[in-house]
Design a protein around this motif. Structure first.
Motif, PDB file in Angstrom:
ATOM      1  N   HIS A  43      12.485 -11.232  12.106  1.00  0.00           N
ATOM      2  CA  HIS A  43      12.037 -11.367  13.488  1.00  0.00           C
ATOM      3  C   HIS A  43      13.085 -12.146  14.270  1.00  0.00           C
ATOM      4  N   LEU A  44      13.175 -11.872  15.524  1.00  0.00           N
ATOM      5  CA  LEU A  44      14.199 -12.443  16.396  1.00  0.00           C
ATOM      6  C   LEU A  44      14.255 -13.966  16.306  1.00  0.00           C
ATOM      7  N   GLY A  45      15.395 -14.489  15.884  1.00  0.00           N
ATOM      8  CA  GLY A  45      15.601 -15.922  15.781  1.00  0.00           C
ATOM      9  C   GLY A  45      14.963 -16.581  14.571  1.00  0.00           C
ATOM     10  N   ARG A  46      14.391 -15.816  13.655  1.00  0.00           N
ATOM     11  CA  ARG A  46      13.677 -16.385  12.510  1.00  0.00           C
ATOM     12  C   ARG A  46      14.461 -16.306  11.205  1.00  0.00           C
ATOM     13  N   GLY A  47      15.602 -15.656  11.198  1.00  0.00           N
ATOM     14  CA  GLY A  47      16.361 -15.512   9.964  1.00  0.00           C
ATOM     15  C   GLY A  47      17.455 -16.559   9.834  1.00  0.00           C
ATOM     16  N   TYR A  48      17.879 -16.789   8.593  1.00  0.00           N
ATOM     17  CA  TYR A  48      18.987 -17.707   8.350  1.00  0.00           C
ATOM     18  C   TYR A  48      19.598 -17.406   6.986  1.00  0.00           C
ATOM     19  N   CYS A  49      20.813 -17.875   6.789  1.00  0.00           N
ATOM     20  CA  CYS A  49      21.501 -17.745   5.509  1.00  0.00           C
ATOM     21  C   CYS A  49      21.375 -19.077   4.781  1.00  0.00           C
ATOM     22  N   ASP A  50      20.851 -19.048   3.548  1.00  0.00           N
ATOM     23  CA  ASP A  50      20.712 -20.306   2.810  1.00  0.00           C
ATOM     24  C   ASP A  50      22.053 -20.721   2.199  1.00  0.00           C
ATOM     25  N   TRP A  51      22.062 -21.839   1.485  1.00  0.00           N
ATOM     26  CA  TRP A  51      23.301 -22.381   0.927  1.00  0.00           C
ATOM     27  C   TRP A  51      23.902 -21.472  -0.135  1.00  0.00           C
ATOM     28  N   ASN A  52      23.115 -20.576  -0.698  1.00  0.00           N
ATOM     29  CA  ASN A  52      23.611 -19.649  -1.716  1.00  0.00           C
ATOM     30  C   ASN A  52      24.103 -18.343  -1.104  1.00  0.00           C
ATOM     31  N   GLY A  53      24.063 -18.238   0.214  1.00  0.00           N
ATOM     32  CA  GLY A  53      24.510 -17.016   0.885  1.00  0.00           C
ATOM     33  C   GLY A  53      23.479 -15.914   0.891  1.00  0.00           C
ATOM     34  N   LEU A  54      22.201 -16.261   0.736  1.00  0.00           N
ATOM     35  CA  LEU A  54      21.127 -15.280   0.732  1.00  0.00           C
ATOM     36  C   LEU A  54      20.359 -15.332   2.052  1.00  0.00           C
ATOM     37  N   LEU A  55      19.929 -14.182   2.495  1.00  0.00           N
ATOM     38  CA  LEU A  55      19.163 -14.090   3.742  1.00  0.00           C
ATOM     39  C   LEU A  55      17.738 -14.565   3.506  1.00  0.00           C
ATOM     40  N   ARG A  56      17.255 -15.379   4.397  1.00  0.00           N
ATOM     41  CA  ARG A  56      15.873 -15.856   4.364  1.00  0.00           C
ATOM     42  C   ARG A  56      15.246 -15.633   5.736  1.00  0.00           C
ATOM     43  N   CYS A  57      14.001 -15.196   5.749  1.00  0.00           N
ATOM     44  CA  CYS A  57      13.251 -15.045   6.997  1.00  0.00           C
ATOM     45  C   CYS A  57      12.071 -16.004   6.928  1.00  0.00           C
ATOM     46  N   HIS A  58      12.007 -16.937   7.852  1.00  0.00           N
ATOM     47  CA  HIS A  58      10.851 -17.839   7.828  1.00  0.00           C
ATOM     48  C   HIS A  58       9.844 -17.406   8.867  1.00  0.00           C
ATOM     49  N   CYS A 103      24.590 -12.119   5.685  1.00  0.00           N
ATOM     50  CA  CYS A 103      24.968 -13.351   4.984  1.00  0.00           C
ATOM     51  C   CYS A 103      26.103 -13.101   3.996  1.00  0.00           C
ATOM     52  N   SER A 104      26.043 -11.994   3.309  1.00  0.00           N
ATOM     53  CA  SER A 104      27.087 -11.625   2.359  1.00  0.00           C
ATOM     54  C   SER A 104      26.992 -10.121   2.126  1.00  0.00           C
TER      55      SER A 104
END
Length: 101
Positions: free
Chosen positions: A85-100, A76-77
């Motif tokens: 986990h595969l397909g479970r991560g994303y970058c939030d609006w603040n540029g931080l990695l999140r895993c749901h 993300c930055s």
């Protein structure tokens, strides 16, 4: 008149559709917009492009960078990157990695 009409018709036939940019492979528009849910190997910095393979169901390429076979590496930055986990991560609006879950 007939020649110009034929030339215009020929040009129109070979023009890409307006949505062609949205369907383009990573690198063209993806350099400007960071994908939130899936990152292709070309979007990762070169030092993280290892242990790459294709996802089983969708055949999308991904890299796991020593995370394990069931994980995908997300970038993300410079301050926020890692494994989810595969397909479970994303970058939030603040540029931080999140895993749901």
């Amino acid at each position: 008149m007939t020649r110009s009409l034929a030339a215009a018709l020929l040009l129109w036939c070979f023009m890409p559709p307006a949505s062609a940019g949205l369907m383009s492979p990573p690198g063209a528009i993806a350099d400007i917009i960071m994908r939130a849910d899936w990152q292709y190997p070309q979007q990762l910095p070169p030092r993280f492009r290892n242990h790459c393979r294709y996802e089983y169901f969708t055949a999308r390429p991904y890299c796991s960078d020593h995370c394990g076979s069931d994980y995908q590496f997300y970038y993300c930055s410079e301050a926020s990157f890692g494994c989810c986990h595969l397909g479970r991560g994303y970058c939030d609006w603040n540029g931080l990695l999140r895993c749901h879950p």
